[in-house]
Scaffold this motif. Structure first.
Motif, PDB file in Angstrom:
ATOM      1  N   LEU A 117       8.618   2.702   0.115  1.00  0.00           N
ATOM      2  CA  LEU A 117       7.378   2.524  -0.651  1.00  0.00           C
ATOM      3  C   LEU A 117       6.837   3.826  -1.244  1.00  0.00           C
ATOM      4  O   LEU A 117       6.223   3.821  -2.301  1.00  0.00           O
ATOM      5  N   ARG A 118       7.057   4.924  -0.556  1.00  0.00           N
ATOM      6  CA  ARG A 118       6.515   6.194  -1.076  1.00  0.00           C
ATOM      7  C   ARG A 118       7.198   6.619  -2.367  1.00  0.00           C
ATOM      8  O   ARG A 118       6.673   7.438  -3.105  1.00  0.00           O
ATOM      9  N   LYS A 119       8.392   6.064  -2.624  1.00  0.00           N
ATOM     10  CA  LYS A 119       9.098   6.409  -3.855  1.00  0.00           C
ATOM     11  C   LYS A 119       8.682   5.510  -5.025  1.00  0.00           C
ATOM     12  O   LYS A 119       9.160   5.694  -6.137  1.00  0.00           O
ATOM     13  N   LEU A 120       7.804   4.539  -4.780  1.00  0.00           N
ATOM     14  CA  LEU A 120       7.433   3.590  -5.834  1.00  0.00           C
ATOM     15  C   LEU A 120       6.088   3.940  -6.465  1.00  0.00           C
ATOM     16  O   LEU A 120       5.214   4.495  -5.809  1.00  0.00           O
ATOM     17  N   PRO A 121       5.900   3.554  -7.761  1.00  0.00           N
ATOM     18  CA  PRO A 121       4.570   3.700  -8.369  1.00  0.00           C
ATOM     19  C   PRO A 121       3.586   2.752  -7.684  1.00  0.00           C
ATOM     20  O   PRO A 121       4.006   1.711  -7.160  1.00  0.00           O
ATOM     21  N   PRO A 122       2.259   3.095  -7.695  1.00  0.00           N
ATOM     22  CA  PRO A 122       1.269   2.347  -6.904  1.00  0.00           C
ATOM     23  C   PRO A 122       1.287   0.840  -7.149  1.00  0.00           C
ATOM     24  O   PRO A 122       1.204   0.056  -6.192  1.00  0.00           O
TER      25      PRO A 122
END
Ligand SMILES: [Zn+2]
Length: 339
Positions: free
Chosen positions: A228-233
């Protein structure tokens, strides 16, 4: 760890670091190890070892509770008392959870939570780390399309290539690039990009079957098992919310608990914890190492767990980790890590 247990350090540690208890993290539970290179062995324990660990916890008077109960006690301000609790969780929803783990939980009447990712169930995502391992195991040479390549004839070369590929897939490629790249690599190697049915995750029918057990809670684990940290919000909340929507739609009950895929600090931070709370989950677990303390009441969306895994399949290791003795070592002396 063995020394810590036998010298009695673990029982002293339990008083200081053991807290209220712990959330145990498991993945695969099956009699045979399915890692051709031995590199994903840590994701697998045998049903016999699970049986041994549960029996030993029972003898110590441990109370086994479901994640609902754990969250409730924590949010109501539970204090460390005589007895400690253990909440058992399993990530990814492997088929062996139904065939090999559930009978052991039923034997001991132990509640368990399975965090399922609907994309893995429906084939929109694959257990890519397993496919990478198979690809390397059967190839003499692997190449990232338009990128680096590795010779992999010997076991040493294969392991080196596997770890380099894992780093490339985890940190160089974006989450949405992983599957197309892997598909192309598999096609070039004449191999199907998937895992054998007996090693795969549960189907919806199987999930429904196991969810029918009163001991079982189904939690959400994103749709596509993305970091998830690699994804846009905007994608983060879609991944979290839709995984709960899809599980509710298929199984008839909305998941209240969430697990971040990969779950390290590199995969779950403050933004993800805030979103999990906003989306209405009651708890969210990481893969960060630690026991549960009253202070975690303020960190319901970044709870640590104790991984019981194939690398440490000895009772003494499991006992030492669950006592909390290894918690300060993993967290620079701190008992509680807040996201
Ligand atoms: Zn996972």
């Amino acid at each position: 760890m063995r020394l810590a247990w036998h010298t009695g350090f673990a029982s002293h540690a339990r008083a200081r670091y053991g807290g209220l208890g712990c959330i145990v993290m498991l993945h695969r539970v099956r009699p045979d190890c399915v890692s051709p290179l031995g590199v994903t062995r840590s994701l697998s324990i045998t049903p016999d070892f699970l049986d041994t660990v549960l029996s030993s916890l029972k003898e110590e008077g441990t109370e086994f509770i479901a994640m609902d109960e754990m969250s409730e006690r924590l949010s109501q301000g539970a204090r460390p008392g005589a007895g400690r609790f253990v909440a058992v969780t399993l990530d990814d929803g492997y088929g062996d959870n139904l065939h090999h783990a559930q009978p052991v939980f039923q034997k001991h009447n132990v509640p368990f939570t399975i965090y399922a990712a609907p994309g893995l169930v429906e084939g929109a995502a694959v257990l890519w780390w397993e496919v990478v391992e198979q690809l390397v195991a059967r190839s003499e040479h692997v190449r990232i399309p338009g990128g680096p390549e590795w010779r992999c004839r010997t076991m040493l070369q294969k392991r080196t290539a596997f770890h380099a590929l894992m780093r490339h897939f985890s940190y160089v490629l974006s989450e949405v690039e992983q599957l197309p790249v892997l598909r192309q690599m598999c096609a070039e190697a004449g191999m199907i990009c998937g895992v054998a049915a007996e090693r795969d995750v549960m189907s919806w029918r199987e999930l429904k079957q196991i969810a029918g057990d009163p001991l079982c809670t189904i939690g959400a684990h994103t749709v596509h098992h993305y970091n998830l940290r690699k994804l846009p919000p905007e994608l983060v909340s879609i991944e979290m919310e839709q995984s709960a929507d899809m599980i509710e739609d298929r199984l008839g009950k909305r998941p209240r608990h969430f697990a971040y895929p990969y779950g390290s600090v590199k995969a779950a931070g403050r933004r993800e914890a805030r979103l999990a709370a906003e989306l209405g989950f009651v708890s969210a677990v990481t893969t960060r190492h630690g026991t549960i303390h009253p202070e975690h009441r303020a960190s319901m969306f970044s709870l640590p767990r104790i991984s019981i895994n194939g690398r440490f399949q000895k009772l003494v290791y499991a006992q030492t980790m669950m006592s909390g003795a290894t918690t300060p070592m993993a967290n620079a002396g701190r008992r509680v890590i807040q996201a």
